[in-house]
Design a protein around this motif. Structure first.
Motif, PDB file in Angstrom:
ATOM      1  N   ASP A  76      40.020  41.142  60.867  1.00 56.59           N
ATOM      2  CA  ASP A  76      38.683  41.624  60.529  1.00 56.59           C
ATOM      3  C   ASP A  76      38.140  40.960  59.274  1.00 56.59           C
ATOM      4  OD1 ASP A  76      38.356  43.561  62.649  1.00 56.59           O
ATOM      5  OD2 ASP A  76      39.961  44.680  61.663  1.00 56.59           O
ATOM      6  N   LYS A  77      39.053  40.529  58.384  1.00 54.87           N
ATOM      7  CA  LYS A  77      38.600  39.916  57.137  1.00 54.87           C
ATOM      8  C   LYS A  77      39.721  39.068  56.555  1.00 54.87           C
ATOM      9  CE  LYS A  77      36.418  41.114  52.696  1.00 54.87           C
ATOM     10  NZ  LYS A  77      36.056  42.225  51.782  1.00 54.87           N
ATOM     11  N   VAL A  78      39.377  37.873  56.092  1.00 57.75           N
ATOM     12  CA  VAL A  78      40.316  36.992  55.390  1.00 57.75           C
ATOM     13  C   VAL A  78      39.578  36.410  54.194  1.00 57.75           C
ATOM     14  CG1 VAL A  78      41.753  34.913  55.517  1.00 57.75           C
ATOM     15  CG2 VAL A  78      41.530  36.388  57.537  1.00 57.75           C
ATOM     16  N   TRP A  79      40.204  36.435  53.021  1.00 60.52           N
ATOM     17  CA  TRP A  79      39.525  35.886  51.846  1.00 60.52           C
ATOM     18  C   TRP A  79      40.534  35.450  50.780  1.00 60.52           C
ATOM     19  CZ3 TRP A  79      40.284  41.019  52.636  1.00 60.52           C
ATOM     20  CH2 TRP A  79      40.627  41.831  51.573  1.00 60.52           C
ATOM     21  N   LEU A  80      40.022  34.697  49.810  1.00 61.65           N
ATOM     22  CA  LEU A  80      40.798  34.248  48.656  1.00 61.65           C
ATOM     23  C   LEU A  80      40.350  35.023  47.434  1.00 61.65           C
ATOM     24  CD1 LEU A  80      40.739  30.352  49.158  1.00 61.65           C
ATOM     25  CD2 LEU A  80      42.437  32.007  49.979  1.00 61.65           C
ATOM     26  N   GLN A  81      41.316  35.497  46.672  1.00 63.29           N
ATOM     27  CA  GLN A  81      41.025  36.241  45.441  1.00 63.29           C
ATOM     28  C   GLN A  81      41.419  35.372  44.243  1.00 63.29           C
ATOM     29  OE1 GLN A  81      43.575  39.687  44.064  1.00 63.29           O
ATOM     30  NE2 GLN A  81      41.704  40.815  44.587  1.00 63.29           N
ATOM     31  N   PRO A  82      40.447  34.919  43.442  1.00 62.08           N
ATOM     32  CA  PRO A  82      40.759  34.015  42.328  1.00 62.08           C
ATOM     33  C   PRO A  82      41.655  34.684  41.280  1.00 62.08           C
ATOM     34  CG  PRO A  82      38.400  34.021  42.803  1.00 62.08           C
ATOM     35  CD  PRO A  82      38.995  35.171  43.562  1.00 62.08           C
ATOM     36  N   PHE A 252      50.829  23.429  30.221  1.00 63.19           N
ATOM     37  CA  PHE A 252      49.410  23.087  30.143  1.00 63.19           C
ATOM     38  C   PHE A 252      48.578  24.367  30.067  1.00 63.19           C
ATOM     39  CE2 PHE A 252      51.424  19.424  32.037  1.00 63.19           C
ATOM     40  CZ  PHE A 252      50.745  18.340  31.502  1.00 63.19           C
ATOM     41  N   ASP A 253      47.277  24.207  29.932  1.00 64.05           N
ATOM     42  CA  ASP A 253      46.373  25.359  29.958  1.00 64.05           C
ATOM     43  C   ASP A 253      46.388  25.996  31.343  1.00 64.05           C
ATOM     44  OD1 ASP A 253      45.628  24.886  27.330  1.00 64.05           O
ATOM     45  OD2 ASP A 253      43.852  23.700  27.876  1.00 64.05           O
ATOM     46  N   ASP A 254      46.040  27.273  31.392  1.00 62.37           N
ATOM     47  CA  ASP A 254      45.963  27.977  32.664  1.00 62.37           C
ATOM     48  C   ASP A 254      44.960  27.299  33.602  1.00 62.37           C
ATOM     49  OD1 ASP A 254      47.708  29.746  31.549  1.00 62.37           O
ATOM     50  OD2 ASP A 254      46.303  31.431  31.438  1.00 62.37           O
ATOM     51  N   VAL A 255      45.219  27.417  34.905  1.00 64.30           N
ATOM     52  CA  VAL A 255      44.317  26.871  35.916  1.00 64.30           C
ATOM     53  C   VAL A 255      43.999  27.956  36.939  1.00 64.30           C
ATOM     54  CG1 VAL A 255      45.199  24.527  35.636  1.00 64.30           C
ATOM     55  CG2 VAL A 255      46.222  26.031  37.353  1.00 64.30           C
ATOM     56  N   GLU A 256      42.948  27.733  37.726  1.00 65.39           N
ATOM     57  CA  GLU A 256      42.578  28.717  38.742  1.00 65.39           C
ATOM     58  C   GLU A 256      43.414  28.529  39.999  1.00 65.39           C
ATOM     59  OE1 GLU A 256      38.420  30.504  40.275  1.00 65.39           O
ATOM     60  OE2 GLU A 256      38.805  28.476  41.000  1.00 65.39           O
ATOM     61  N   SER A 257      43.880  29.632  40.548  1.00 67.73           N
ATOM     62  CA  SER A 257      44.528  29.638  41.856  1.00 67.73           C
ATOM     63  C   SER A 257      44.033  30.878  42.594  1.00 67.73           C
ATOM     64  CB  SER A 257      46.047  29.625  41.712  1.00 67.73           C
ATOM     65  OG  SER A 257      46.656  29.394  42.971  1.00 67.73           O
ATOM     66  N   PHE A 258      44.781  31.285  43.649  1.00 65.08           N
ATOM     67  CA  PHE A 258      44.273  32.364  44.482  1.00 65.08           C
ATOM     68  C   PHE A 258      45.390  33.191  45.101  1.00 65.08           C
ATOM     69  CE2 PHE A 258      41.381  28.775  44.639  1.00 65.08           C
ATOM     70  CZ  PHE A 258      40.149  29.358  44.346  1.00 65.08           C
ATOM     71  N   ASN A 259      45.143  34.497  45.238  1.00 68.17           N
ATOM     72  CA  ASN A 259      45.876  35.320  46.183  1.00 68.17           C
ATOM     73  C   ASN A 259      45.204  35.132  47.544  1.00 68.17           C
ATOM     74  OD1 ASN A 259      47.543  36.516  44.198  1.00 68.17           O
ATOM     75  ND2 ASN A 259      46.029  38.099  43.767  1.00 68.17           N
ATOM     76  N   THR A 316      43.572  50.784  56.959  1.00 71.18           N
ATOM     77  CA  THR A 316      43.440  49.342  56.781  1.00 71.18           C
ATOM     78  C   THR A 316      44.797  48.748  56.410  1.00 71.18           C
ATOM     79  OG1 THR A 316      41.106  49.438  56.166  1.00 71.18           O
ATOM     80  CG2 THR A 316      42.360  47.544  55.371  1.00 71.18           C
ATOM     81  N   ILE A 317      45.238  47.777  57.180  1.00 72.76           N
ATOM     82  CA  ILE A 317      46.503  47.086  56.916  1.00 72.76           C
ATOM     83  C   ILE A 317      46.170  45.722  56.327  1.00 72.76           C
ATOM     84  CG2 ILE A 317      48.740  46.387  57.830  1.00 72.76           C
ATOM     85  CD1 ILE A 317      48.118  49.326  58.311  1.00 72.76           C
ATOM     86  N   ARG A 318      46.658  45.468  55.145  1.00 71.70           N
ATOM     87  CA  ARG A 318      46.285  44.262  54.404  1.00 71.70           C
ATOM     88  C   ARG A 318      47.531  43.460  54.021  1.00 71.70           C
ATOM     89  NH1 ARG A 318      42.475  45.300  49.324  1.00 71.70           N
ATOM     90  NH2 ARG A 318      40.999  45.747  51.006  1.00 71.70           N
ATOM     91  N   ALA A 319      47.556  42.194  54.427  1.00 67.20           N
ATOM     92  CA  ALA A 319      48.618  41.284  53.986  1.00 67.20           C
ATOM     93  C   ALA A 319      48.115  40.531  52.761  1.00 67.20           C
ATOM     94  CB  ALA A 319      48.984  40.297  55.088  1.00 67.20           C
ATOM     95  N   VAL A 320      48.936  40.519  51.705  1.00 74.67           N
ATOM     96  CA  VAL A 320      48.577  39.817  50.467  1.00 74.67           C
ATOM     97  C   VAL A 320      49.682  38.830  50.123  1.00 74.67           C
ATOM     98  CG1 VAL A 320      47.904  40.034  48.048  1.00 74.67           C
ATOM     99  CG2 VAL A 320      47.376  41.893  49.646  1.00 74.67           C
ATOM    100  N   LEU A 321      49.289  37.554  50.030  1.00 68.49           N
ATOM    101  CA  LEU A 321      50.213  36.510  49.597  1.00 68.49           C
ATOM    102  C   LEU A 321      49.907  36.262  48.127  1.00 68.49           C
ATOM    103  CD1 LEU A 321      49.872  34.118  52.673  1.00 68.49           C
ATOM    104  CD2 LEU A 321      51.146  36.266  52.458  1.00 68.49           C
ATOM    105  N   PHE A 322      50.740  36.801  47.262  1.00 66.55           N
ATOM    106  CA  PHE A 322      50.490  36.806  45.824  1.00 66.55           C
ATOM    107  C   PHE A 322      50.838  35.454  45.201  1.00 66.55           C
ATOM    108  CE2 PHE A 322      51.533  41.209  46.969  1.00 66.55           C
ATOM    109  CZ  PHE A 322      50.484  41.909  46.390  1.00 66.55           C
TER     110      PHE A 322
END
Length: 463
Positions: A76-82, A252-259, A316-322
């Motif tokens: 139903d929904k797939v997204w990236l969390q910064p 190094f300095d922190d960088v952006e990634s995603f869950n 709601t069943i949610r899979a999170v790849l941390f």
């Protein structure tokens, strides 16, 4: 007569419900074992992408790949969390040797600990002082430590059947060893690898300098267990032995990634969220198949198995790849913070971060009353030999979600081989058994199904 009739009706209903649950679990296990996707997903993560160190190109490729696979499942929904994550780079391969006298050297396998500073450009050579732990270090004092390399050589306790207990009992020297040794004037730290067997693989892992000023930080590396044994024996024979090592690691300095997140929206209680997850990042020495590629693909598979088995979740069943469990826990922390900010109602969470070995059961972090309810499901799992339901730790990434009355859980695979691969160059796909991985995914999907179906009975959902 009326009471007897009611009792018979209740017994009949319970038997019907149990029979229904048995059928649903069989559908899940059958699907996992005959048409599972987890092993193929892990094959790609491990062999086409490789080790996924936080902030690396490989980590970003893993984000893109797993999102694409979740998109293909018709969720139903797939997204990236910064999420902002640390970026530490190992650099060129480390090199080390012990020197018993000028010109008499023996090379030994080492690797920099995650987060360690580099040695001087030409490497570092000094005498050694062996200790069994931080308390012994403190007892020796500055006069015996200053100017030397501290060699932490406390093994994991082989008498503990729970290898995770053995790990917990030894890992403080890896995590805090450099911080403590620097206080006494040490110039470097060598730590015995967190490994129960004797082999030639050094095992990396996270370490911390605490409040130590950057200028006062000393390099830290892990040494293989075989090399640790040899070094300890050599020091007994020749206390004047010196140790040399060279590493080029840099922060190094922190960088952006995603869950990476995918969900099936609940049919009747969409605002009640059940999470299943693992961490997508890994160390860079191997390909992170057991730690924790296995947990990620199993969590993805949970959603797929529920869909193809025909089950319509109430919640709601949610899979999170941390992202960034290994050296910062930024993904888990950020996910929990965003959930709180959005007033999301998480009612149960399950994590797989103990390898892809044969599942034996689950560990539950919750009240005694809730644990007693969970243990009533043991007979459903006994045919699959996944029936060790015990009170205990759940997982690092889901821990920030914990609230009063909530149940957290962790998959418990057989752990006896896990630390032979953990954080080492032999954490690779060839050591993952397809059937064991699939059984773990099916077990997780079955537990999620039961919590969804009977969730009203647990603490967080009581009026």
């Amino acid at each position: 007569m009326k009471k007897l009739l009611i009792l018979l009706l209740l017994t009949s209903f319970h038997s019907y419900a149990q029979n229904d649950d048995e059928k649903q679990l069989k559908k899940i296990y059958d699907a996992a074992l005959t048409e599972g996707k987890a092993y193929d997903w892990l094959n790609y993560l491990s062999n086409q992408i490789g080790g996924r160190l936080s902030g690396s190109l490989e980590a970003q490729r893993a984000v893109e790949y797993t999102k694409t696979q979740l998109d293909s499942l018709g969720l139903d929904k797939v997204w990236l969390q910064p999420v902002m994550v640390p970026k530490w780079v190992r650099g060129t391969p480390e090199f080390a040797y012990l020197e018993t006298s000028p010109g008499m050297t023996t090379t030994v396998p080492i690797c920099a600990l995650g987060g360690s500073v580099a040695t001087p450009v030409g490497g570092l050579k000094a005498k050694l002082i062996e200790v069994k732990g931080i308390e012994e270090l403190k007892a020796l004092g500055r006069s015996k430590i200053e100017g030397k390399i501290v060699f932490y050589n406390r093994p994991m306790d082989p008498t503990l059947i729970s290898t995770f207990d053995a790990y917990s009992g030894a890992v403080d020297q890896r995590f805090s060893g450099a911080e403590e040794a620097a206080k006494f004037g040490a110039v470097g730290v060598i730590v015995r690898s967190m490994n129960l067997r004797l082999d030639d693989f050094p095992h990396t892992g996270s370490m911390s300098y605490g409040e130590t000023a950057v200028a006062d930080r000393i390099p830290a590396a892990a040494i293989s267990t075989n090399a640790a044994e040899m070094l300890a024996t050599t020091l007994k024979l020749n206390p004047e032995t010196k140790f040399y090592f060279k590493q080029n690691s840099k922060q190094f300095d922190d960088v952006e990634s995603f869950n990476v997140i995918g969900e099936i929206t609940g049919s009747t209680h969409p605002d009640e969220i059940i999470v299943v997850g693992g961490h997508l990042d890994s160390w860079d020495l191997g390909d992170g198949s057991h730690d924790d590629g296995a947990g990620c693909v199993q969590s993805m598979e949970v959603l797929r198995l529920l869909k193809i088995s025909g089950y319509k979740p109430k919640r709601t069943i949610r899979a999170v790849l941390f992202m960034n469990e290994e050296n910062g826990l930024r993904g888990g922390t950020e996910y929990a913070a965003k959930a709180e900010m959005s007033n999301e109602n998480h009612v149960f969470a399950l994590e797989s971060d103990s390898g892809g070995f044969t599942p034996r059961g689950f560990s539950f972090d919750g009240s005694d009353a809730d644990l007693k309810k969970v243990q009533a499901w043991v007979p459903l799992f006994e045919p699959y030999m996944v029936h060790s339901f015990q009170k205990g730790y759940s997982g690092a990434d889901i821990a920030p979600l914990k609230k009063e009355g909530m149940v957290l859980a962790g998959l418990l695979p057989d752990s006896q081989r896990y630390f032979a691969h953990h954080h080492a160059a032999n954490d690779t796909f060839e050591y993952v058994n397809k059937r064991e991985l699939e059984l773990g995914a099916a077990s997780m999907a079955s537990l999620i199904y039961l919590f969804d179906k009977y969730g009203d009975d647990f603490g967080t959902l009581k009026p």
